[in-house]
Scaffold this motif. Structure first.
Motif, PDB file in Angstrom:
ATOM      1  N   SER A   9       0.194 -11.525   8.345  1.00 12.66           N
ATOM      2  CA  SER A   9       0.028 -10.120   7.996  1.00 12.66           C
ATOM      3  C   SER A   9       0.471  -9.280   9.185  1.00 12.66           C
ATOM      4  CB  SER A   9      -1.439  -9.828   7.665  1.00 12.66           C
ATOM      5  OG  SER A   9      -1.630  -8.446   7.449  1.00 12.66           O
ATOM      6  N   ASP A  11       1.242  -5.207  10.423  1.00 14.17           N
ATOM      7  CA  ASP A  11       0.851  -3.861  10.032  1.00 14.17           C
ATOM      8  C   ASP A  11       1.217  -2.879  11.143  1.00 14.17           C
ATOM      9  OD1 ASP A  11      -0.842  -2.200   8.137  1.00 14.17           O
ATOM     10  OD2 ASP A  11      -1.882  -1.849  10.027  1.00 14.17           O
ATOM     11  N   GLU A 122       2.927  -8.699   4.196  1.00 13.61           N
ATOM     12  CA  GLU A 122       2.291 -10.002   4.181  1.00 13.61           C
ATOM     13  C   GLU A 122       3.349 -10.988   3.727  1.00 13.61           C
ATOM     14  OE1 GLU A 122      -0.882  -7.549   4.983  1.00 13.61           O
ATOM     15  OE2 GLU A 122       0.381  -7.275   3.237  1.00 13.61           O
TER      16      GLU A 122
END
Length: 193
Positions: A9, A11, A122
């Motif tokens: 993941s 971000d 993801e």
């Protein structure tokens, strides 16, 4: 995740505010002074978030300040209304995400994208390419003035891009560590929905 692959993941921290800062975007009627007042909250939030004893209330407050101000730029009754500012910011975010995906594919064409959202990705990545994928993401983010957070999930249960359950790799039976999004959230913050 399994013995050969991980669910990674990635971000961007405070994407839309960072775009305003990096591209020097502001609501036209407010002028450049807007960024002088708005952008310091980005560093305040991120610094507080990365402190070992960071105050969750302050982190949430700074996030609300940043996101609400951006959101109000597309609200017709708000004094912050400037749809061109809003569109420039969102288009810049989409272009960044396309560049980000391209950089990842350039270092690992075996990657499988699971979710691509406004500010995050993801993906399933071969373990032997994890460092390259993360480094490519960090390098691109650094080039444009962003910062990237990364996590590894043990499993990801997906309804759609906004509704999923992620079990972090460090989750154990004794210490459950999961992320619940959208319809799976149990205790939603009061400002959501």
């Amino acid at each position: 995740s399994d013995e050969d692959n991980i669910i990674l993941s990635l971000d961007v921290e405070s994407l839309y505010p960072r775009i305003a800062q990096s591209c020097k975007l502001y609501p036209e009627h407010l002028g450049p002074v807007f960024n002088d007042l708005y952008c310091p909250f980005i560093d305040l939030r991120i610094n507080e978030k990365h402190k070992p004893d960071g105050d969750p209330s302050l982190i949430r407050a700074f996030k609300l300040i940043l996101n609400c101000i951006f959101g109000k730029s597309n609200e017709h009754k708000s004094f912050l209304l400037d749809q061109l500012y809003f569109l420039r910011t969102t288009f810049a975010g989409q272009i960044f995400t396309c560049m980000w995906i391209e950089r990842i594919i350039n270092v690992c064409n075996d990657v499988k994208f699971l979710l691509v959202n406004t500010d995050g990705i993801e993906l399933i990545c071969p373990k032997n390419k994890e460092k390259e994928v993360i480094q490519a993401s960090i390098d691109l983010a650094r080039e444009v003035g962003f910062t990237i957070e990364q996590h590894i999930y043990k499993q990801l249960i997906i309804k759609d891009v906004s509704n999923y359950i992620a079990e972090y790799f460090d989750s154990t039976e004794e210490k459950e560590h999961v992320k619940l999004k959208g319809c799976f959230e149990i205790h939603k913050e009061i400002q959501k929905d």
